[in-house]
Enzyme design. Structure first.
Site, PDB file in Angstrom:
ATOM      1  N   ILE A 158      42.612  21.954  45.473  1.00 49.92           N
ATOM      2  CA  ILE A 158      42.918  22.269  44.077  1.00 49.92           C
ATOM      3  C   ILE A 158      44.114  21.461  43.598  1.00 49.92           C
ATOM      4  O   ILE A 158      44.104  20.915  42.483  1.00 49.92           O
ATOM      5  CB  ILE A 158      43.147  23.777  43.901  1.00 49.92           C
ATOM      6  CG1 ILE A 158      41.874  24.553  44.270  1.00 49.92           C
ATOM      7  CG2 ILE A 158      43.565  24.095  42.464  1.00 49.92           C
ATOM      8  CD1 ILE A 158      42.065  26.052  44.355  1.00 49.92           C
ATOM      9  N   THR A 236      48.339  29.352  39.713  1.00 50.37           N
ATOM     10  CA  THR A 236      46.953  29.759  39.957  1.00 50.37           C
ATOM     11  C   THR A 236      46.742  30.016  41.437  1.00 50.37           C
ATOM     12  O   THR A 236      45.594  30.064  41.898  1.00 50.37           O
ATOM     13  CB  THR A 236      45.960  28.666  39.484  1.00 50.37           C
ATOM     14  OG1 THR A 236      46.285  27.433  40.118  1.00 50.37           O
ATOM     15  CG2 THR A 236      45.998  28.493  37.982  1.00 50.37           C
ATOM     16  N   ALA A 237      47.819  30.175  42.187  1.00 49.33           N
ATOM     17  CA  ALA A 237      47.732  30.336  43.644  1.00 49.33           C
ATOM     18  C   ALA A 237      47.551  31.816  43.978  1.00 49.33           C
ATOM     19  O   ALA A 237      46.436  32.334  43.990  1.00 49.33           O
ATOM     20  CB  ALA A 237      48.961  29.747  44.307  1.00 49.33           C
ATOM     21  N   ARG A 238      48.632  32.501  44.228  1.00 46.12           N
ATOM     22  CA  ARG A 238      48.654  33.939  44.459  1.00 46.12           C
ATOM     23  C   ARG A 238      49.874  34.514  43.760  1.00 46.12           C
ATOM     24  O   ARG A 238      50.936  33.890  43.707  1.00 46.12           O
ATOM     25  CB  ARG A 238      48.711  34.272  45.955  1.00 46.12           C
ATOM     26  CG  ARG A 238      47.385  34.122  46.683  1.00 46.12           C
ATOM     27  CD  ARG A 238      46.397  35.207  46.275  1.00 46.12           C
ATOM     28  NE  ARG A 238      45.157  35.146  47.016  1.00 46.12           N
ATOM     29  CZ  ARG A 238      44.052  34.560  46.581  1.00 46.12           C
ATOM     30  NH1 ARG A 238      44.067  33.917  45.408  1.00 46.12           N
ATOM     31  NH2 ARG A 238      42.949  34.597  47.296  1.00 46.12           N
ATOM     32  N   ASP A 262      47.943  32.936  35.957  1.00 43.21           N
ATOM     33  CA  ASP A 262      46.594  33.489  36.096  1.00 43.21           C
ATOM     34  C   ASP A 262      46.526  34.533  37.198  1.00 43.21           C
ATOM     35  O   ASP A 262      45.542  35.255  37.297  1.00 43.21           O
ATOM     36  CB  ASP A 262      45.602  32.357  36.406  1.00 43.21           C
ATOM     37  CG  ASP A 262      44.161  32.835  36.450  1.00 43.21           C
ATOM     38  OD1 ASP A 262      43.744  33.552  35.524  1.00 43.21           O
ATOM     39  OD2 ASP A 262      43.438  32.476  37.404  1.00 43.21           O
ATOM     40  N   GLU A 267      48.192  42.927  40.853  1.00 43.88           N
ATOM     41  CA  GLU A 267      47.245  42.937  39.734  1.00 43.88           C
ATOM     42  C   GLU A 267      46.159  43.998  39.954  1.00 43.88           C
ATOM     43  O   GLU A 267      45.765  44.253  41.084  1.00 43.88           O
ATOM     44  CB  GLU A 267      46.626  41.543  39.543  1.00 43.88           C
ATOM     45  CG  GLU A 267      45.996  40.925  40.766  1.00 43.88           C
ATOM     46  CD  GLU A 267      45.531  39.488  40.537  1.00 43.88           C
ATOM     47  OE1 GLU A 267      44.327  39.245  40.723  1.00 43.88           O
ATOM     48  OE2 GLU A 267      46.352  38.609  40.193  1.00 43.88           O
ATOM     49  N   HIS A 285      43.277  36.437  36.020  1.00 41.41           N
ATOM     50  CA  HIS A 285      42.718  35.916  37.264  1.00 41.41           C
ATOM     51  C   HIS A 285      41.332  35.312  37.024  1.00 41.41           C
ATOM     52  O   HIS A 285      40.330  35.738  37.622  1.00 41.41           O
ATOM     53  CB  HIS A 285      42.650  37.016  38.336  1.00 41.41           C
ATOM     54  CG  HIS A 285      42.646  36.456  39.742  1.00 41.41           C
ATOM     55  ND1 HIS A 285      43.202  37.132  40.800  1.00 41.41           N
ATOM     56  CD2 HIS A 285      42.149  35.292  40.257  1.00 41.41           C
ATOM     57  CE1 HIS A 285      43.037  36.413  41.913  1.00 41.41           C
ATOM     58  NE2 HIS A 285      42.409  35.297  41.596  1.00 41.41           N
ATOM     59  N   GLY A 287      40.596  31.983  37.512  1.00 36.03           N
ATOM     60  CA  GLY A 287      40.512  30.656  38.119  1.00 36.03           C
ATOM     61  C   GLY A 287      39.119  30.218  38.507  1.00 36.03           C
ATOM     62  O   GLY A 287      38.718  29.086  38.237  1.00 36.03           O
ATOM     63  N   SER A 288      38.360  31.091  39.146  1.00 37.38           N
ATOM     64  CA  SER A 288      37.016  30.713  39.603  1.00 37.38           C
ATOM     65  C   SER A 288      35.911  31.255  38.702  1.00 37.38           C
ATOM     66  O   SER A 288      34.731  31.196  39.063  1.00 37.38           O
ATOM     67  CB  SER A 288      36.787  31.217  41.032  1.00 37.38           C
ATOM     68  OG  SER A 288      36.810  32.634  41.079  1.00 37.38           O
TER      69      SER A 288
END
Length: 321
Positions: A158, A236-238, A262, A267, A285, A287-288
């Site tokens: 990524i 956008t990781a964790r 994100d 969360e 969240h 991202g995907s």
């Protein structure tokens, strides 16, 4: 008799259809997150378990896991919600879904970067609340992206995709990674062998590192103070790689001009101050979250399960380091 597959969250319709074709499926029809006891109850007598990010697959879970379960496939690349060492002790195979969400997540990172830099959240709010008074020279001035310096922590798939996209914005890209990449994977970026060396070059900082004991809370007051004043943070990781209190303080003081986020610790129960800050651009969240990516993730998860139960090598098996 079909093997029994327990699934903790609802999945794309075509993935659920494939699962039903091959397995006796036990599905969490309500789709609300399940606690440890509820997941264990769902897995009772199952041959395989398909879990998602946030499911508490910890050491206590493995201690109580029914002996019938041979594999746990996670609908994610990250495995920080799974105690891999405990899985190994119990002889449980773990599979993940790498390589299929790179572009979707990199796209979201760029949405966050541009949205935070150009105050897109504030602008949309003005339109939706009918509070826009029309164009004026000093209205909602943001930060130019083109030609600026971008720092990347974590130059995996990524991070590389984010660096590749940065070339279209004529950005000067710098990165930190545990190892330097071959030149053809750097996309012209400059390597730094420490985060401290990277930070002064980051007018924008994008996080793409996993959640580990070393990275949790890594983005704190000390790190943020080493960025140029007015830098913009993208995550956008964790969520737990940032210290929320320190990031919020930096957003209030101006050390950070803005943040595009994100992912969040705890969360969906995020630190409430984020919602009240105008200089945050926030997504839930996503991202995907494209149809193509989520279907590909589900396909890989089921491929892992199919292979394991057929006695074959699991294509995307994960082991403890």
């Amino acid at each position: 008799m079909k093997p029994v597959l327990a699934i903790t969250r609802r999945l794309p319709a075509d993935i659920e259809a494939r699962a039903h074709a091959s397995y006796d499926v036990r599905l969490n029809e309500g789709d609300a997150p399940l606690d440890r006891d509820a997941i264990l109850a769902l897995a009772n007598g199952a041959d395989a378990l398909l879990v998602s990010v946030g499911d508490p697959i910890d050491a206590a879970f493995f201690d109580a896991l029914p002996k019938s379960v041979k594999i746990i496939a996670t609908f994610s690349v990250g495995t920080d919600h799974i105690d891999l060492a405990a899985a190994a002790r119990k002889g449980i195979v773990i599979g993940n879904t790498p390589g299929v969400l790179t572009d979707a997540t990199a796209d979201i990172a760029w949405l966050l970067l541009l949205g935070a830099a150009r105050r897109a959240g504030e602008g949309e709010a003005e339109i939706r609340t009918a509070s826009w008074r029309g164009w004026r020279p000093t209205h909602m001035i943001g930060t130019q992206v083109t030609g600026k310096k971008l720092g990347i922590i974590g130059m995996g798939r990524i991070g590389q995709a984010v660096a590749k996209r940065a070339r279209g914005f004529d950005m000067d890209v710098h990165y930190y990674n545990r190892k330097r990449l071959p030149a053809d994977l750097e996309y012209g970026a400059t390597y730094h062998d420490s985060i401290d060396d990277l930070l002064p070059h980051c007018q924008f900082l994008s996080l793409h590192c996993p959640s580990t004991a070393e990275t949790r809370g890594m983005v704190n007051t000390t790190l943020l103070a080493k960025l140029p004043k007015g830098a913009i943070l993208v995550n956008t990781a964790r969520g737990d790689v940032v210290n929320d209190g320190d990031v919020i303080a930096a957003l209030k003081s101006g050390q950070l001009a803005a943040a595009g986020l994100d992912v969040f610790a705890g969360e969906p129960n995020i630190a409430p101050d984020y919602r009240d800050l105008p200089n945050t651009f926030l997504l839930p969240h996503l991202g995907s979250a494209t149809a193509e990516t989520r279907t590909a993730m589900g396909t890989r998860a089921l491929d892992n399960i199919d292979a394991c139960l057929a006695g074959k090598d699991v294509p995307f098996a994960v082991t403890a380091n």
